[in-house]
Each structure stands twice: as C-alpha cells, then as structure tokens.
Write a protein that holds these residues in place. Structure first.
Motif, PDB file in Angstrom:
ATOM      1  N   SER A 169       0.838  -1.195   0.000  1.00  0.00           N
ATOM      2  CA  SER A 169       0.000   0.000   0.000  1.00  0.00           C
ATOM      3  C   SER A 169       0.876   1.249   0.000  1.00  0.00           C
ATOM      4  O   SER A 169       2.101   1.158   0.104  1.00  0.00           O
ATOM      5  CB  SER A 169      -0.874  -0.018   1.251  1.00  0.00           C
ATOM      6  N   PRO A 170       0.271   2.432  -0.104  1.00  0.00           N
ATOM      7  CA  PRO A 170       1.061   3.654   0.034  1.00  0.00           C
ATOM      8  C   PRO A 170       1.846   3.654   1.334  1.00  0.00           C
ATOM      9  O   PRO A 170       1.367   3.179   2.365  1.00  0.00           O
ATOM     10  CB  PRO A 170       0.002   4.761   0.023  1.00  0.00           C
ATOM     11  N   GLU A 171       3.040   4.216   1.289  1.00  0.00           N
ATOM     12  CA  GLU A 171       3.995   4.025   2.383  1.00  0.00           C
ATOM     13  C   GLU A 171       4.131   5.230   3.301  1.00  0.00           C
ATOM     14  O   GLU A 171       3.723   6.347   2.969  1.00  0.00           O
ATOM     15  CB  GLU A 171       5.372   3.734   1.787  1.00  0.00           C
ATOM     16  N   GLN A 172       4.759   4.980   4.433  1.00  0.00           N
ATOM     17  CA  GLN A 172       5.073   6.039   5.385  1.00  0.00           C
ATOM     18  C   GLN A 172       6.296   6.853   4.956  1.00  0.00           C
ATOM     19  O   GLN A 172       6.447   8.006   5.350  1.00  0.00           O
ATOM     20  CB  GLN A 172       5.349   5.434   6.764  1.00  0.00           C
ATOM     21  N   VAL A 173       7.186   6.230   4.195  1.00  0.00           N
ATOM     22  CA  VAL A 173       8.431   6.895   3.789  1.00  0.00           C
ATOM     23  C   VAL A 173       8.582   6.751   2.275  1.00  0.00           C
ATOM     24  O   VAL A 173       7.899   5.967   1.630  1.00  0.00           O
ATOM     25  CB  VAL A 173       9.658   6.290   4.502  1.00  0.00           C
ATOM     26  N   ILE A 174       9.502   7.502   1.726  1.00  0.00           N
ATOM     27  CA  ILE A 174       9.730   7.465   0.287  1.00  0.00           C
ATOM     28  C   ILE A 174      10.559   6.230  -0.068  1.00  0.00           C
ATOM     29  O   ILE A 174      11.657   6.037   0.456  1.00  0.00           O
ATOM     30  CB  ILE A 174      10.450   8.742  -0.177  1.00  0.00           C
ATOM     31  N   GLU A 175       9.995   5.378  -0.936  1.00  0.00           N
ATOM     32  CA  GLU A 175      10.699   4.194  -1.426  1.00  0.00           C
ATOM     33  C   GLU A 175      11.362   3.422  -0.286  1.00  0.00           C
ATOM     34  O   GLU A 175      12.556   3.119  -0.296  1.00  0.00           O
ATOM     35  CB  GLU A 175      11.722   4.581  -2.497  1.00  0.00           C
ATOM     36  N   GLY A 176      10.548   3.063   0.689  1.00  0.00           N
ATOM     37  CA  GLY A 176      11.067   2.420   1.883  1.00  0.00           C
ATOM     38  C   GLY A 176      11.780   1.114   1.629  1.00  0.00           C
ATOM     39  O   GLY A 176      12.666   0.719   2.398  1.00  0.00           O
ATOM     40  N   TRP A 177      11.412   0.412   0.550  1.00  0.00           N
ATOM     41  CA  TRP A 177      12.048  -0.882   0.265  1.00  0.00           C
ATOM     42  C   TRP A 177      13.542  -0.736   0.008  1.00  0.00           C
ATOM     43  O   TRP A 177      14.300  -1.674   0.214  1.00  0.00           O
ATOM     44  CB  TRP A 177      11.355  -1.544  -0.934  1.00  0.00           C
ATOM     45  N   ARG A 178      13.987   0.461  -0.431  1.00  0.00           N
ATOM     46  CA  ARG A 178      15.420   0.672  -0.671  1.00  0.00           C
ATOM     47  C   ARG A 178      16.205   0.591   0.633  1.00  0.00           C
ATOM     48  O   ARG A 178      17.364   0.163   0.635  1.00  0.00           O
ATOM     49  CB  ARG A 178      15.656   2.017  -1.357  1.00  0.00           C
ATOM     50  N   HIS A 179      15.595   1.004   1.730  1.00  0.00           N
ATOM     51  CA  HIS A 179      16.266   0.898   3.028  1.00  0.00           C
ATOM     52  C   HIS A 179      16.440  -0.564   3.449  1.00  0.00           C
ATOM     53  O   HIS A 179      17.279  -0.859   4.299  1.00  0.00           O
ATOM     54  CB  HIS A 179      15.472   1.654   4.095  1.00  0.00           C
ATOM     55  N   PHE A 180      15.651  -1.456   2.870  1.00  0.00           N
ATOM     56  CA  PHE A 180      15.767  -2.882   3.137  1.00  0.00           C
ATOM     57  C   PHE A 180      16.695  -3.577   2.146  1.00  0.00           C
ATOM     58  O   PHE A 180      16.827  -4.798   2.165  1.00  0.00           O
ATOM     59  CB  PHE A 180      14.383  -3.532   3.091  1.00  0.00           C
ATOM     60  N   GLY A 181      17.316  -2.804   1.278  1.00  0.00           N
ATOM     61  CA  GLY A 181      18.293  -3.354   0.344  1.00  0.00           C
ATOM     62  C   GLY A 181      17.726  -3.853  -0.968  1.00  0.00           C
ATOM     63  O   GLY A 181      18.415  -4.566  -1.703  1.00  0.00           O
ATOM     64  N   HIS A 182      16.483  -3.483  -1.300  1.00  0.00           N
ATOM     65  CA  HIS A 182      15.855  -3.967  -2.530  1.00  0.00           C
ATOM     66  C   HIS A 182      15.664  -2.815  -3.513  1.00  0.00           C
ATOM     67  O   HIS A 182      15.225  -1.720  -3.129  1.00  0.00           O
ATOM     68  CB  HIS A 182      14.509  -4.623  -2.213  1.00  0.00           C
ATOM     69  N   HIS A 183      15.964  -3.075  -4.779  1.00  0.00           N
ATOM     70  CA  HIS A 183      15.912  -2.045  -5.810  1.00  0.00           C
ATOM     71  C   HIS A 183      15.315  -2.620  -7.082  1.00  0.00           C
ATOM     72  O   HIS A 183      15.697  -3.724  -7.503  1.00  0.00           O
ATOM     73  CB  HIS A 183      17.320  -1.520  -6.115  1.00  0.00           C
ATOM     74  N   PRO A 184      14.376  -1.913  -7.703  1.00  0.00           N
ATOM     75  CA  PRO A 184      13.890  -2.376  -9.010  1.00  0.00           C
ATOM     76  C   PRO A 184      15.031  -2.456 -10.016  1.00  0.00           C
ATOM     77  O   PRO A 184      15.946  -1.621 -10.006  1.00  0.00           O
ATOM     78  CB  PRO A 184      12.873  -1.303  -9.410  1.00  0.00           C
ATOM     79  N   ALA A 185      15.008  -3.472 -10.877  1.00  0.00           N
ATOM     80  CA  ALA A 185      15.991  -3.572 -11.949  1.00  0.00           C
ATOM     81  C   ALA A 185      15.711  -2.501 -12.999  1.00  0.00           C
ATOM     82  O   ALA A 185      14.677  -1.828 -12.971  1.00  0.00           O
ATOM     83  CB  ALA A 185      15.928  -4.964 -12.572  1.00  0.00           C
ATOM     84  N   ASP A 186      16.627  -2.330 -13.911  1.00  0.00           N
ATOM     85  CA  ASP A 186      16.445  -1.346 -14.975  1.00  0.00           C
ATOM     86  C   ASP A 186      15.144  -1.636 -15.713  1.00  0.00           C
ATOM     87  O   ASP A 186      14.894  -2.764 -16.144  1.00  0.00           O
ATOM     88  CB  ASP A 186      17.617  -1.396 -15.958  1.00  0.00           C
ATOM     89  N   GLY A 187      14.317  -0.616 -15.833  1.00  0.00           N
ATOM     90  CA  GLY A 187      13.056  -0.770 -16.532  1.00  0.00           C
ATOM     91  C   GLY A 187      11.924  -1.310 -15.690  1.00  0.00           C
ATOM     92  O   GLY A 187      10.788  -1.411 -16.167  1.00  0.00           O
ATOM     93  N   GLU A 188      12.204  -1.674 -14.427  1.00  0.00           N
ATOM     94  CA  GLU A 188      11.175  -2.190 -13.528  1.00  0.00           C
ATOM     95  C   GLU A 188      10.531  -1.066 -12.728  1.00  0.00           C
ATOM     96  O   GLU A 188      11.182  -0.078 -12.388  1.00  0.00           O
ATOM     97  CB  GLU A 188      11.767  -3.186 -12.518  1.00  0.00           C
TER      98      GLU A 188
END
Length: 340
Positions: A113-132
């Motif tokens: 769902s909409p998050e509390q922080v901006i792109e919070g998954w990046r703080h967990f070490g996860h990043h969309p691949a190019d084009g994702e």
C-alpha cells in the motif's frame, strides 16, 4: 457456509484512550485476540503488515507465537509487502511458522500500500531492476517466493559440508508441505487478480481497489472475483481456489457499540486517489442493528461471491471489546445470512 476471520492492522499509540499504547501491547494483545477468536469459533486470525509505522510489521514472530498458542484457527496476513522481502529468507521464516502452527498459515502477499516513507524498500536493500517499477519488483519477489515454496532443490551442495547432505540439489529448510497452496495475492485491479490466478495463488480483495468502471465498490469487487475464477479455470489448476474480501462490519447490540459506531458517518462508498493519478474506490463501512445489517449485507455482491470474509477490528479498543464485536457478528448476523 462462509469462513469468517478477523483482520487487525495492529495500530498502537501512546494515548490514554488507547488500549494498545506500545508495540509490545499490540503484539501480546494480537496473540490473546487470536486465542479468544478461536474459542468463539472464528475461522481465521489475520494481520496487516506496514513498515515505518506504529502498526504491526515483521509478521513471522507473531504468526509463530499465535500458532503455538492455538490449535485450529487459520493464521494469516493481509498483506505482506513483497517489495520489502528477501524471498529466500521469507521462505525459511514461513516454513518455520507453518510447521509450528501445524500447517495453518494462510499468507497474503502483494505489492503493498502507500507508504510512510519514500521508497522504503530501498532501506531494506531492494531495488527495481532497470526498466522495472516497484510493482514489478514485488511481483518478481513473489514469483521467486512461490518457486522456493515448491520444495525443488536448486543449490549445489558443498563437496565438503559441515553436515551430511541428502543426494541432489538442496532446497531451503525447513520445508512445509502444502504451504505453496496457501499463498494469497492481494489484488487491487482485475488484471492483477488474473495474474494471481495464473500463478495458482488464492485471491484477497480488500476494502479498496482501483476504480475501473465507476460502479459501486462491491460490484467492481464481485467482477474482479469472477475474472479471477475464470482465469483460474483457464489456467487448468486442479484445486479449488479460495477468495476473501475484507469489510468493516459492526452489529450495534449494546450502548458501547452505539457510542463507538452508531453515528453513521460512512454509509456509502468513497472515491479518492492513492499512489498518484489513479482513482480508487473505498468500500463502505457497515454499522447498524443486527436486523438492519442483515438486509444491507444481502445486497453486497462481493461478499456473496467470496468464500472467506475478513472483519477488520478496531484493535486499540482492546481484546475484550474486539472479542465482543466478533461474537456479535457470529451470533446475530452470520446465521441469518447463511454464513453459519
């Protein structure tokens, strides 16, 4: 017959008006509510997962604890945000919790769902691949998770291991047989419901979805369920899928209920915007005397289509009151509608 469970967001706030003033309060009360719900004959205890918020977050310690304290009730999530998850570690956690519970886990996963922080998954070490997109990231993690739950070996064993290995490629352990069939996808659109069906996941549909036709929420949700079932049939799966919908439903049977929920503040759908320009439709809440509730709920097409109903609970009002809310639905509403 319809399975009925509760869904807790696990809010907590250090306020004198809240029965859950800390994270410890929420966790311990969640376990106690699951125990009470099982005693009352409720079929499922489900918990929402939000990061960076004063709500329930990491689900597996809680699921394992509930599994150890109960014997029959289904234990699930609605939903785990797969943008944040390491699928391999999650497969181990899920297998452990399911074994502790004796095979009762029903895991709802999704893009979140909409998050509390901006792109919070990046703080967990996860990043969309190019084009994702971040939604693509969630679906990629979900597909990996499902493959790991199949139990197939994939890792080359060390020729000089610390412990002896079984022959062949190794899988993650502990492995819980049957868990793969008890994974649900929380779909916000018809297209993602169809995608979930093709992958053999059950369907969770919440109290909101993206507005695709302008029709009432329950009508759009019912059409989403029908699209899911048609895609499931086309995919050739052999088992029968499960479908849940979530609702806020309160039977006003005493003065406490009328004080909390008897004001009729949301007796219709609401439309708004989440995550950018896409319009969403939010389903109404139901709060009325039992006989009125029965007549209102008869017209809810999506509840009629689903085999499982998750009742959202106001967890900050405490275990005893939430048990009362569940018991009122089970005894005054469910029998009249043929759910029990």
């Amino acid at each position: 017959m319809k399975k009925i469970g509760f869904l807790s967001f696990g809010h907590w706030t250090p306020s004198p008006q809240s029965q859950a003033q800390s994270a410890a309060d929420v966790l311990l009360q969640s376990i106690d509510l699951a125990v009470e719900a099982e005693r009352l004959g409720v079929d499922g205890a489900y918990f929402r997962v939000h990061h960076f918020a004063r709500q329930l977050a990491s689900p597996f310690p809680l699921l394992a604890a509930v599994g150890a304290r109960t014997k029959k009730i289904e234990i699930g999530t609605g939903v785990i945000d797969m943008r944040y998850e390491n699928p391999h570690y999650m497969a181990e956690d899920a297998g452990s919790a399911d074994l502790i519970a004796g095979g009762r886990l029903q895991l709802g996963i999704s893009r979140g769902s909409p998050e509390q922080v901006i792109e919070g998954w990046r703080h967990f070490g996860h990043h969309p691949a190019d084009g994702e997109t971040d939604a693509d990231l969630a679906r990629r993690h979900a597909e990996t998770f499902l493959e790991l739950l199949s139990g197939k070996g994939f890792a080359q064993p060390n020729p000089r291991p610390m412990f002896s290995n079984p022959p062949g490629l190794l899988r993650l352990e502990p492995y819980s047989e049957g868990l793969r069939d008890r994974i649900w996808w929380g779909a916000g659109t018809n297209a993602t419901a169809v995608w979930a069906a093709k992958l053999g996941m059950n369907l969770q549909s919440s109290t909101l979805k993206f507005d695709e036709t302008g029709e009432p929420f329950h009508v759009q949700q019912a059409n989403q369920i029908r699209a899911f079932r048609a895609a499931w049939k086309d995919a050739g799966h052999t088992r029968t899928p499960r479908v849940s919908v979530s609702r806020s439903i309160f039977a006003l049977v005493d003065d406490r209920d009328r004080a909390y929920f008897g004001r009729g503040e949301q007796d219709g759908d609401q439309f708004g915007y989440i995550d950018g320009p896409r319009r969403a439709v939010f389903g109404r809440s139901y709060a009325a005397e039992p006989d009125v509730l029965v007549e209102q709920l008869k017209d809810d097409e999506a509840i009629a289509e689903a085999d499982t109903l998750l009742l959202t609970v106001p967890n900050q009002l405490g275990v005893a009151y939430n048990a009362h809310v569940l018991e009122a639905i089970l005894t005054t509403v469910a029998p009249a509608l043929g759910w029990r």
